[in-house]
Design an enzyme around this catalytic site. Structure first.
Site, PDB file in Angstrom:
ATOM      1  N   ASN A 123     -18.983  38.014  -0.212  1.00 40.64           N
ATOM      2  CA  ASN A 123     -20.531  38.103   0.669  1.00 40.64           C
ATOM      3  C   ASN A 123     -20.874  37.790   1.927  1.00 40.64           C
ATOM      4  OD1 ASN A 123     -19.808  35.525   0.013  1.00 40.64           O
ATOM      5  ND2 ASN A 123     -21.598  34.677  -1.295  1.00 40.64           N
TER       6      ASN A 123
ATOM      7  N   ASP B  23     -12.507  23.265   3.343  1.00 40.59           N
ATOM      8  CA  ASP B  23     -13.313  22.660   1.919  1.00 40.59           C
ATOM      9  C   ASP B  23     -12.407  22.306   1.259  1.00 40.59           C
ATOM     10  OD1 ASP B  23     -12.017  25.128   1.516  1.00 40.59           O
ATOM     11  OD2 ASP B  23     -13.580  26.901   2.238  1.00 40.59           O
TER      12      ASP B  23
ATOM     13  N   HIS C  56     -18.838  35.228   2.966  1.00 37.60           N
ATOM     14  CA  HIS C  56     -19.185  33.599   3.951  1.00 37.60           C
ATOM     15  C   HIS C  56     -17.528  33.621   4.026  1.00 37.60           C
ATOM     16  CE1 HIS C  56     -16.962  32.601  -0.998  1.00 37.60           C
ATOM     17  NE2 HIS C  56     -16.294  32.739  -0.034  1.00 37.60           N
TER      18      HIS C  56
ATOM     19  N   GLU D 129     -22.594  30.164   2.382  1.00 39.97           N
ATOM     20  CA  GLU D 129     -22.953  30.343   1.702  1.00 39.97           C
ATOM     21  C   GLU D 129     -23.777  31.331   2.959  1.00 39.97           C
ATOM     22  OE1 GLU D 129     -20.951  31.911  -0.311  1.00 39.97           O
ATOM     23  OE2 GLU D 129     -20.988  30.682  -2.269  1.00 39.97           O
TER      24      GLU D 129
END
Ligand code: GLP
Length: 246
Positions: A135, A67, A137, A142
């Site tokens: 979280n 990414d 991810h 996400e």
């Protein structure tokens, strides 16, 4: 899924480095997927040490980034290509042109995402390193994004922006990124997810033992046939099953 709980974060980094070393020495032209994040600093430093002291060679390897932020300057230290360059690439013997990533400066980002998706698929990644966000991810996929996603531009969650704000003390952290999708990542032959620290424990437990759900993108690794999860004691502290010795 194999879950390795190492004695410390340091030893977890060594286990991850062992897996990368085994992989790149087993093939003449390995395609290695690289992750970026604080967690990856230690395994990359260990690989650099092995290159310098033990002759571990990356000469035939090609590496592919998961990414990249959108909106940073080309020379920005926080751009993932520059982070990976500083932590690993410039210290080892990767061939010029062996580092691949999405170009966040391309005129048309959707076209660039499609190009990078093809490039990654054609590369047949043999081993993909992964971190995990607090979280749940992976890369920048996400919570709530579809599990069959491919490379695309995404808007980062408030939680991720807050977590990454430590790297942007004098300004706002980027709101967008290009990320390989869950389907792109899952096409790699082998996944190695590394997580350290008790702050990652809830996300690790949901990814490894919870239901497979778009709310926890990392839970998609449960569907992959060859996954190793490498943890330190803190990151493993919320697991109730599936713990193995290193
Ligand atoms: C970023 C990256 C992820 C990484 C995560 C965790 O969001 N896009 O690939 O897994 O951070 O990073 P850290 O290792 O710094 O906790």
């Amino acid at each position: 899924m194999r879950v390795v709980v190492a004695a410390s974060a340091r030893s977890a980094a060594r286990v991850a480095a062992d897996l990368v070393e085994e992989f790149i020495t087993a093939s003449p032209s390995p395609a290695l997927g690289l992750a970026t994040g604080e967690t990856m600093e230690a395994p990359y430093a260990e690989l650099v040490r092995r290159h310098r002291e033990q002759g571990l060679s990356f000469a035939g390897a090609r590496v592919y980034l998961l990414d990249e932020y959108v909106g940073l300057g080309r020379l920005d230290r926080r751009a993932y290509r520059n982070v990976v360059d500083r932590q690993l690439v410039r210290h080892v013997d990767l061939a010029p042109g062996a580092v691949h990533g999405p170009d966040p400066h391309a005129a048309d980002l959707d076209t660039e995402c499609a190009r990078y998706e093809r490039e990654v698929r054609d590369a047949n990644i043999g081993l993909q390193l992964l971190g995990i966000g607090a979280n749940g991810h992976i890369a920048f996929n996400e919570p709530g994004e579809p599990l069959d996603s491919t490379t695309r531009v995404v808007t980062l969650s408030r939680r991720t922006r807050a977590d990454n704000a430590r790297f942007f003390p004098h300004g706002r952290s980027p709101a967008q990124a290009i990320t390989q999708g869950i389907a792109t990542i899952s096409a790699a032959a082998r996944l190695v997810l590394l997580a350290c620290g008790a702050h990652k424990a809830p996300a690790v437990a949901r990814a490894v033992e919870g239901p497979v759900t778009a709310e926890v993108p990392a839970s998609a690794i449960q569907l992959h046939p060859d996954v190793t999860v490498v943890l330190d004691p803190g990151a493993s502290s919320r697991l109730t099953e599936r713990v193995a010795d290193p």
